[in-house]
Design a protein around this motif. Structure first.
Motif, PDB file in Angstrom:
ATOM      1  N   GLU A   1      62.602  27.772  34.097  1.00 25.24           N
ATOM      2  CA  GLU A   1      61.610  26.995  34.854  1.00 25.24           C
ATOM      3  C   GLU A   1      60.575  27.930  35.479  1.00 25.24           C
ATOM      4  OE1 GLU A   1      61.387  24.165  38.829  1.00 25.24           O
ATOM      5  OE2 GLU A   1      63.326  24.358  37.808  1.00 25.24           O
ATOM      6  N   ALA A   2      61.025  29.063  35.992  1.00 26.79           N
ATOM      7  CA  ALA A   2      60.102  30.033  36.601  1.00 26.79           C
ATOM      8  C   ALA A   2      59.109  30.565  35.574  1.00 26.79           C
ATOM      9  CB  ALA A   2      60.894  31.173  37.215  1.00 26.79           C
ATOM     10  N   MET A   3      59.588  30.885  34.387  1.00 26.99           N
ATOM     11  CA  MET A   3      58.706  31.414  33.347  1.00 26.99           C
ATOM     12  C   MET A   3      57.668  30.368  32.941  1.00 26.99           C
ATOM     13  SD  MET A   3      58.093  34.295  32.055  1.00 26.99           S
ATOM     14  CE  MET A   3      59.517  35.244  32.548  1.00 26.99           C
ATOM     15  N   GLN A   4      58.076  29.101  32.846  1.00 26.40           N
ATOM     16  CA  GLN A   4      57.124  28.031  32.538  1.00 26.40           C
ATOM     17  C   GLN A   4      56.051  27.947  33.619  1.00 26.40           C
ATOM     18  OE1 GLN A   4      59.652  24.583  32.210  1.00 26.40           O
ATOM     19  NE2 GLN A   4      60.187  24.991  30.081  1.00 26.40           N
ATOM     20  N   LYS A   5      56.461  28.025  34.877  1.00 25.30           N
ATOM     21  CA  LYS A   5      55.500  27.956  35.981  1.00 25.30           C
ATOM     22  C   LYS A   5      54.546  29.146  35.956  1.00 25.30           C
ATOM     23  CE  LYS A   5      58.240  25.076  38.973  1.00 25.30           C
ATOM     24  NZ  LYS A   5      58.163  24.453  40.249  1.00 25.30           N
TER      25      LYS A   5
ATOM     26  N   GLY B   1      69.190  36.221  36.410  1.00 33.14           N
ATOM     27  CA  GLY B   1      68.070  36.945  36.991  1.00 33.14           C
ATOM     28  C   GLY B   1      67.700  38.179  36.189  1.00 33.14           C
ATOM     29  N   ILE B   2      68.708  38.873  35.661  1.00 36.53           N
ATOM     30  CA  ILE B   2      68.432  40.072  34.862  1.00 36.53           C
ATOM     31  C   ILE B   2      67.738  39.708  33.553  1.00 36.53           C
ATOM     32  CG2 ILE B   2      69.526  41.947  33.563  1.00 36.53           C
ATOM     33  CD1 ILE B   2      71.460  42.259  35.947  1.00 36.53           C
ATOM     34  N   GLU B   3      68.159  38.616  32.917  1.00 36.90           N
ATOM     35  CA  GLU B   3      67.472  38.159  31.698  1.00 36.90           C
ATOM     36  C   GLU B   3      66.018  37.808  32.013  1.00 36.90           C
ATOM     37  OE1 GLU B   3      71.007  36.016  29.140  1.00 36.90           O
ATOM     38  OE2 GLU B   3      70.289  35.000  30.938  1.00 36.90           O
ATOM     39  N   PHE B   4      65.791  37.117  33.119  1.00 38.91           N
ATOM     40  CA  PHE B   4      64.437  36.769  33.542  1.00 38.91           C
ATOM     41  C   PHE B   4      63.605  38.033  33.751  1.00 38.91           C
ATOM     42  CE2 PHE B   4      61.397  36.313  37.006  1.00 38.91           C
ATOM     43  CZ  PHE B   4      60.584  35.298  36.512  1.00 38.91           C
ATOM     44  N   LEU B   5      64.183  39.013  34.452  1.00 40.01           N
ATOM     45  CA  LEU B   5      63.474  40.267  34.711  1.00 40.01           C
ATOM     46  C   LEU B   5      63.026  40.954  33.424  1.00 40.01           C
ATOM     47  CD1 LEU B   5      65.434  42.166  37.500  1.00 40.01           C
ATOM     48  CD2 LEU B   5      63.015  41.531  37.518  1.00 40.01           C
ATOM     49  N   LYS B   6      63.916  41.000  32.447  1.00 38.56           N
ATOM     50  CA  LYS B   6      63.582  41.654  31.173  1.00 38.56           C
ATOM     51  C   LYS B   6      62.388  40.982  30.501  1.00 38.56           C
ATOM     52  CE  LYS B   6      68.187  43.477  30.280  1.00 38.56           C
ATOM     53  NZ  LYS B   6      69.416  43.353  29.503  1.00 38.56           N
ATOM     54  N   ILE B   7      62.365  39.651  30.509  1.00 37.47           N
ATOM     55  CA  ILE B   7      61.245  38.911  29.912  1.00 37.47           C
ATOM     56  C   ILE B   7      59.968  39.153  30.720  1.00 37.47           C
ATOM     57  CG2 ILE B   7      60.345  36.592  29.424  1.00 37.47           C
ATOM     58  CD1 ILE B   7      63.333  35.796  28.889  1.00 37.47           C
ATOM     59  N   LEU B   8      60.089  39.099  32.033  1.00 37.73           N
ATOM     60  CA  LEU B   8      58.943  39.295  32.926  1.00 37.73           C
ATOM     61  C   LEU B   8      58.309  40.663  32.699  1.00 37.73           C
ATOM     62  CD1 LEU B   8      57.576  37.936  35.548  1.00 37.73           C
ATOM     63  CD2 LEU B   8      58.912  39.650  36.786  1.00 37.73           C
ATOM     64  N   LYS B   9      59.124  41.697  32.633  1.00 40.64           N
ATOM     65  CA  LYS B   9      58.607  43.064  32.539  1.00 40.64           C
ATOM     66  C   LYS B   9      58.094  43.416  31.142  1.00 40.64           C
ATOM     67  CE  LYS B   9      59.208  43.871  36.829  1.00 40.64           C
ATOM     68  NZ  LYS B   9      58.041  43.992  37.715  1.00 40.64           N
ATOM     69  N   GLU B  10      58.380  42.582  30.157  1.00 42.68           N
ATOM     70  CA  GLU B  10      57.819  42.784  28.810  1.00 42.68           C
ATOM     71  C   GLU B  10      56.462  42.111  28.650  1.00 42.68           C
ATOM     72  OE1 GLU B  10      60.859  41.360  26.172  1.00 42.68           O
ATOM     73  OE2 GLU B  10      62.139  43.088  26.511  1.00 42.68           O
ATOM     74  N   ASP B  11      56.076  41.261  29.591  1.00 43.14           N
ATOM     75  CA  ASP B  11      54.812  40.538  29.516  1.00 43.14           C
ATOM     76  C   ASP B  11      53.700  41.399  30.124  1.00 43.14           C
ATOM     77  OD1 ASP B  11      52.671  38.692  30.740  1.00 43.14           O
ATOM     78  OD2 ASP B  11      53.799  37.306  29.461  1.00 43.14           O
ATOM     79  N   ALA B  12      52.632  41.595  29.370  1.00 42.33           N
ATOM     80  CA  ALA B  12      51.542  42.484  29.787  1.00 42.33           C
ATOM     81  C   ALA B  12      50.889  42.055  31.101  1.00 42.33           C
ATOM     82  CB  ALA B  12      50.490  42.565  28.690  1.00 42.33           C
ATOM     83  N   THR B  13      50.830  40.775  31.376  1.00 38.43           N
ATOM     84  CA  THR B  13      50.205  40.285  32.596  1.00 38.43           C
ATOM     85  C   THR B  13      51.205  40.175  33.747  1.00 38.43           C
ATOM     86  OG1 THR B  13      48.647  38.985  31.288  1.00 38.43           O
ATOM     87  CG2 THR B  13      48.888  38.363  33.598  1.00 38.43           C
ATOM     88  N   LEU B  14      52.382  39.679  33.465  1.00 39.79           N
ATOM     89  CA  LEU B  14      53.354  39.385  34.512  1.00 39.79           C
ATOM     90  C   LEU B  14      54.143  40.600  34.995  1.00 39.79           C
ATOM     91  CD1 LEU B  14      54.800  36.067  33.018  1.00 39.79           C
ATOM     92  CD2 LEU B  14      52.932  36.338  34.679  1.00 39.79           C
TER      93      LEU B  14
END
Length: 133
Positions: free
Chosen positions: A37-41, A63-76
């Motif tokens: 849900e956070a990634m969609q937002k 939370g760790i899975e979310f972090l990995k996705i977040l830190k791979e995104d060039a903007t986020l």
């Protein structure tokens, strides 16, 4: 500040809302119940949050899975992410810092201690130059 709060526990969400409501500085809180849900937002937002407060133990996406996705995104990847968790597991702490968090805060059991810790965290990020940039 605009804060994205990612937490699946309703009581923890109420504690955060109550604590933020007592502060002299008003912050806007956006809530997400899990990492998906956070990634969609984040991906659909007109404006990104200034900081993210993230629980580690959540359904669907940790939370760790979310972090990995977040830190791979060039903007986020530049969004300061502070872990707010009950996990005192050293492996979790080290993994989160390896991925690139801005802080790791253990949720205390007593509400007064929670309020003090959260007030300190928000006070720091409220004056931090990265948030102002």
């Amino acid at each position: 500040m605009n804060i994205l709060f990612i937490e699946d526990d309703a009581i923890e969400t109420m504690k955060l809302q109550r604590t933020v409501g007592k502060l002299s500085v008003k912050h806007h809180i956006t809530e997400a119940k899990n990492g998906e849900e956070a990634m969609q937002k984040l991906r659909s937002a007109n404006a990104l949050p200034d900081i993210i407060l993230l629980d580690l133990n959540m359904p669907r996406m940790s939370g760790i899975e979310f972090l990995k996705i977040l830190k791979e995104d060039a903007t986020l990847k530049y969004l300061p992410t502070i872990i707010l968790t009950t996990s005192e597991n050293r492996a979790d702490l080290l993994e989160c810092y390896r991925i690139g968090i801005a802080g790791y805060v253990i949720k205390p059991l007593k509400y007064e201690d929670y309020e003090e810790k959260l007030s300190t965290v928000l006070g720091y990020w409220d004056i931090n130059e990265l948030v102002k940039a």
